[in-house]
Design a protein around this motif. Structure first.
Motif, PDB file in Angstrom:
ATOM      1  N   ASN A 253       0.854  -1.178   0.000  1.00 45.89           N
ATOM      2  CA  ASN A 253       0.000   0.000   0.000  1.00 45.89           C
ATOM      3  C   ASN A 253       0.898   1.239   0.000  1.00 45.89           C
ATOM      4  O   ASN A 253       1.068   1.891   1.027  1.00 45.89           O
ATOM      5  N   SER A 257      -2.437   8.209   1.230  1.00 48.03           N
ATOM      6  CA  SER A 257      -3.839   8.363   1.599  1.00 48.03           C
ATOM      7  C   SER A 257      -4.720   7.710   0.545  1.00 48.03           C
ATOM      8  O   SER A 257      -4.281   7.426  -0.581  1.00 48.03           O
ATOM      9  N   LEU A 258      -5.972   7.496   0.919  1.00 48.51           N
ATOM     10  CA  LEU A 258      -6.935   6.921  -0.025  1.00 48.51           C
ATOM     11  C   LEU A 258      -7.171   7.860  -1.190  1.00 48.51           C
ATOM     12  O   LEU A 258      -7.288   7.420  -2.341  1.00 48.51           O
ATOM     13  N   GLU A 261      -4.378   7.558  -3.650  1.00 45.46           N
ATOM     14  CA  GLU A 261      -4.458   6.289  -4.356  1.00 45.46           C
ATOM     15  C   GLU A 261      -5.549   6.313  -5.424  1.00 45.46           C
ATOM     16  O   GLU A 261      -5.328   5.890  -6.569  1.00 45.46           O
ATOM     17  N   GLY A 419      -6.731  -4.286   5.352  1.00 47.04           N
ATOM     18  CA  GLY A 419      -5.800  -3.224   4.975  1.00 47.04           C
ATOM     19  C   GLY A 419      -4.348  -3.604   5.132  1.00 47.04           C
ATOM     20  O   GLY A 419      -3.471  -2.944   4.564  1.00 47.04           O
ATOM     21  N   THR A 423      -4.630  -3.063  -0.838  1.00 42.62           N
ATOM     22  CA  THR A 423      -4.608  -1.606  -0.970  1.00 42.62           C
ATOM     23  C   THR A 423      -5.899  -1.014  -0.427  1.00 42.62           C
ATOM     24  O   THR A 423      -6.909  -1.712  -0.275  1.00 42.62           O
ATOM     25  N   ARG A 424      -5.850   0.279  -0.150  1.00 48.39           N
ATOM     26  CA  ARG A 424      -7.037   0.948   0.386  1.00 48.39           C
ATOM     27  C   ARG A 424      -8.209   0.875  -0.582  1.00 48.39           C
ATOM     28  O   ARG A 424      -9.359   0.701  -0.171  1.00 48.39           O
ATOM     29  N   ILE A 425      -7.913   1.021  -1.865  1.00 51.99           N
ATOM     30  CA  ILE A 425      -8.999   1.019  -2.846  1.00 51.99           C
ATOM     31  C   ILE A 425      -9.624  -0.372  -2.958  1.00 51.99           C
ATOM     32  O   ILE A 425     -10.828  -0.502  -3.217  1.00 51.99           O
ATOM     33  N   LEU A 428     -11.925  -0.578   0.077  1.00 50.38           N
ATOM     34  CA  LEU A 428     -13.101   0.252  -0.154  1.00 50.38           C
ATOM     35  C   LEU A 428     -14.061  -0.423  -1.128  1.00 50.38           C
ATOM     36  O   LEU A 428     -15.276  -0.444  -0.897  1.00 50.38           O
TER      37      LEU A 428
END
Length: 504
Positions: A253, A257-258, A261, A419, A423-425, A428
């Motif tokens: 990651n 930040s999201l 990304e 997480g 990755t953050r995406i 999400l």
């Protein structure tokens, strides 16, 4: 070898228990009365009669036809059955899911090796057997429902998408929609993350610059510590040191930040839109066909539309978090896990406090305003959710609010664990996919949680063999108790004004 072990392990318990279920409960049970009668219509060659109470497409019936047809020549040769439809008994149709349960276990084994290559053959085999014992999935292995076939098709979509065999993945995607319409959400989820991985491969230099910036900084610290160590021993230390573990997590990651990304990936997707559209054209065709189906059908549900109206059931999203976290007890509900989350929130008290307060506030709104009691939930006590609703959630007016901290904790733990490896995406998109699948469903049904639960298991970190064995033993105990209650506690009708209830 691992595939054979997994398939054999599932077969060892599945076939004897299936025979026991068929001997004690030979007649269609619960929603089987609709599915079995419809499949038998197909066996008689009647493809035009449709039971209006069935809400899902006929994919399972076609699979059963192909499965039973493979036995018909032998049965006819030995005069066991002179006509095809004679073979379409309740027991034969149920055995379709027994075979598909073995397929599911093998697919989980292969997916684990694909997603986490370092997990090893033995661990992947143990995990696959554990998921096969997951009580909700295990129970419906022995009944004629669409859930096992739906899970098998979705897992096949994921496996071939990860292998970048997009045409084969799309073919299984079509099959998955024929089992259950909401599987289109998981097709989009796999395709979207596949496109992100694809576009990252088109920009290897950018990825390398993200991932190498931190290791260079760490290597300087390591060399400063001990400049007398040889290069070979230094490399060994880096592989086994805590510093390297941090690097692995951060390299997975690399964004700060999201927002960064999302912006970076969106820009890359836009710049490579032609290549993406060409590579993922099969998924685009499926999406267009599904939209056309919804327009033609006037909605996503086939039959009994009045009982399956799309509703803002946000509490369903919370139920999934708690049920899944509880089913993965060693991952989420241990003292060490609680301390990890506490220390994590303590590192950034402002953001951590805001996240918790926002989660509590939104959960309160979901529970108070968007908690739905479907008539089927209240009327049929053959479902465990009937008792959970009456004896737990609705035992008094405060209980549904007292569960809110558990909902929030469960989801925070799930997001935090995902997480660490994704990755953050990705996290999400997973959370949004779960919401899109579950929130519109007014009926509380744990069967709907199986696919996202399995995806969660596939992406959760490994645990020790002792905990894995304990989880398997717990699942087996729940499975056996459920089987005993199912087989040896017969139901009777209880009539109430405006309802029909099954009572023990």
């Amino acid at each position: 070898m691992g595939r054979l072990v997994v398939a054999a392990a599932v077969a060892v318990w599945a076939f004897p228990i299936a025979a026991l279920v068929n001997s004690v409960v030979p007649e269609p049970y619960m929603d089987e009365i609709f599915h079995i009668s419809q499949a038998q219509q197909y066996c008689r060659g009647d493809f035009w009669t449709w039971d209006p109470m069935i809400t899902t497409p006929p994919g399972l019936y076609y699979v059963s036809l192909a499965y039973i047809a493979s036995f018909f020549p032998v049965a006819w040769m030995f005069r066991v059955a002179k006509t095809f439809d004679v073979l379409c008994s309740t027991a034969a149709l149920r055995s379709t899911n027994v075979i598909l349960a073995m397929v599911c276990a093998v697919l989980i084994h292969d997916l684990l090796l694909c997603i986490r290559p370092g997990i090893g053959e033995r661990k992947a085999t143990a995990y696959a057997i554990l998921v096969a014992l997951y009580p909700v999935h295990w129970f419906f292995t022995f009944l004629y429902y669409t859930d096992v076939a739906s899970l098998a098709a979705v897992l096949a979509v994921y496996l071939f998408c990860l292998k970048k065999q997009f045409w084969i993945s799309t073919m299984f995607g079509v099959f998955s929609i024929l089992f259950r319409q909401t599987n289109v959400i998981w097709i989009i989820f796999f395709a979207a993350n596949g496109a992100i991985t694809y576009v990252k491969d088109l920009y290897p230099k950018d990825n390398a610059s993200h991932e190498n910036s931190e290791p260079i900084h760490q290597s300087k610290k390591a060399s400063a510590r001990d400049n007398k160590t040889s290069v070979q021993s230094l490399r060994r230390r880096r592989i086994n040191s805590p510093i390297n573990k941090v690097i692995v997590c951060e390299s997975a990651n690399p964004y700060n930040s999201l927002t960064e990304e999302v912006c970076d990936i969106s820009l890359k997707l836009w710049n490579s839109k032609c290549e993406i559209l060409i590579a993922f054209a099969p998924f685009v065709v499926v999406m267009a066909a599904f939209v056309a189906f919804i327009i033609w059908n006037g909605g996503i549900v086939l039959g009994a539309k009045e009982a399956h109206v799309v509703s803002p059931h946000f509490a369903q999203f919370l139920y999934f978090g708690l049920v899944s976290a509880a089913a993965l007890l060693p991952w989420h509900f241990t003292p060490n896990r609680v301390l990890d989350l506490f220390h994590l929130s303590g590192k950034n008290k402002t953001c951590g406090s805001l996240a918790v307060l926002m989660g509590l506030g939104l959960s309160f709104v979901a529970v108070h305003f968007f908690s739905i009691a479907h008539p089927y939930l209240l009327a049929d006590n053959r479902h465990y959710t009937f008792y959970i609703w009456r004896k737990v959630i609705q035992v008094n007016w405060m209980m549904k609010y007292m569960l809110i901290p558990l909902y929030v904790y469960s989801w925070l733990s799930i997001i935090n664990i995902l997480g660490k490896s994704q990755t953050r995406i990705w996290v999400l998109s997973f959370v949004l996919s779960v919401a899109l699948v579950l929130v519109p469903a007014p009926l509380v049904e744990f069967r709907y949680y199986t696919i996202p639960f399995v995806i969660l298991v596939l992406h959760s970190p490994s645990i020790g063999n002792g905990k894995l064995l304990a989880m398997g033993s717990l699942y087996a105990a729940v499975d056996l108790s459920t089987l005993v209650m199912f087989l040896f506690r017969p139901f009777r009708w209880e009539h109430e004004p405006g309802t029909q209830r099954f009572m023990w």
